[in-house]
Design an enzyme around this catalytic site. Sequence first.
Site, PDB file in Angstrom:
ATOM      1  CE1 TYR A   1      -3.630  -2.513   0.303  1.00 46.91           C
ATOM      2  CE2 TYR A   1      -2.253  -3.481   2.025  1.00 46.91           C
ATOM      3  CZ  TYR A   1      -3.319  -3.571   1.141  1.00 46.91           C
ATOM      4  OH  TYR A   1      -4.067  -4.704   1.095  1.00 46.91           O
ATOM      5  CB  SER A   2       4.478   1.608  -0.504  1.00 45.51           C
ATOM      6  OG  SER A   2       5.396   2.639  -0.737  1.00 45.51           O
ATOM      7  CG  ASN A   3       0.970   6.852   0.449  1.00 44.18           C
ATOM      8  OD1 ASN A   3       0.032   6.284  -0.090  1.00 44.18           O
ATOM      9  ND2 ASN A   3       0.895   7.372   1.666  1.00 44.18           N
ATOM     10  CG  HIS A   4       8.724   5.415  -1.790  1.00 47.07           C
ATOM     11  ND1 HIS A   4       9.383   6.535  -2.278  1.00 47.07           N
ATOM     12  CD2 HIS A   4       9.541   4.371  -2.032  1.00 47.07           C
ATOM     13  CE1 HIS A   4      10.548   6.154  -2.796  1.00 47.07           C
ATOM     14  NE2 HIS A   4      10.669   4.855  -2.652  1.00 47.07           N
ATOM     15  CB  ILE A   5       5.333   1.538  -4.252  1.00 48.22           C
ATOM     16  CG1 ILE A   5       6.431   0.768  -3.492  1.00 48.22           C
ATOM     17  CG2 ILE A   5       4.889   0.781  -5.503  1.00 48.22           C
ATOM     18  CD1 ILE A   5       7.670   0.408  -4.318  1.00 48.22           C
TER      19      ILE A   5
END
Length: 305
Positions: free
Chosen positions: A66-70
């Site tokens: 769920y990474s915002n960075h990804i």
Amino acid sequence: MQLNYDNITLQSITPSWLPATITAAILRLDLLHPEVSGNKWFKLKHNLSTAMQQGRSRLLTFGGAYSNHIAATAAACQLLHLPSTGIIRGERPPVLSHTLEHAAAQGMELVFITREAYRHKTTTDWASLYPDAYIVPEGGNNALGAKGCEEILPLANAALQTDNIQPPSGVDKRAIPFSHIACAVGTGTTLAGIINSATPQQTVIGYVVLKGAAYLTGEINSLLRPGPHPHWELRHEHHGGGYAKVTPALRSFMEECYAETRVPLDMVYTGKLLMGFREDVQHGRYPAGSNVLLIHTGGLQGNTI
Ligand SMILES: *Cc1c(COP(=O)(O)O)cnc(C)c1O
């Protein structure tokens, strides 16, 4: 690559729990870009330009499902036509999360590794596995990431001089610089950039969203330029049970807050920032006369889970 910052606004907020003696405004980095929103762009920008300058043919980074960075990295790399690889924590699930589905649709190569292997990612020799790749640590947590985040505070200061913000009636907005700057903290990279760009008269407060993250003070210190620094501190009491834990109290706070301010919050970071800010206001931790700047670091893509 440079994104246009015109969509970012500084929005004055007056929720019912905020006493008249305290003013608060929120810097809407969530409005920066539909795909590369929030603080992740500022952490990526110097990493991306360095990768391009070095002629790297790929950018490789790390994150969870769920990474915002990804999400931001996949989108930014697609805009740059730079191939990207995401090393993802855990086995490939039968159905991808919205975040990963979208990252893959934007051309990111997803490589799933076990949670055990993910724990050792910082000591794994990725450079020999991907010799042409530029490697960005999880969350964009490096010195170039912090450097990009030094651009955030000047955006709020510039907005103060424009008509983007409606000051409380009778108050000359130019007469009240921000006394406090509050931001959610994951790795602390964003907070480090803010500390580096704040004045010694300001107070910078980080609302930590992880439980038991005592190491953060050292991590943040390692990203600070030589002083003088503003006073800064971390609040560790507002993680609400730990990273990505969502309590009913948080959910109802976020709904109320949206009804009163029309600012959408995410459940992992900015919801906890605002709820922590409310608790601290209620406990008298912000003196009368405080003019607080809250940073909306984005992360709304994560709400679709
Ligand atoms: C990643 C993230 C943060 C945390 O930023 P750090 O620089 O890792 O402290 C805060 N808010 C949102 C919305 C994020 O996605």
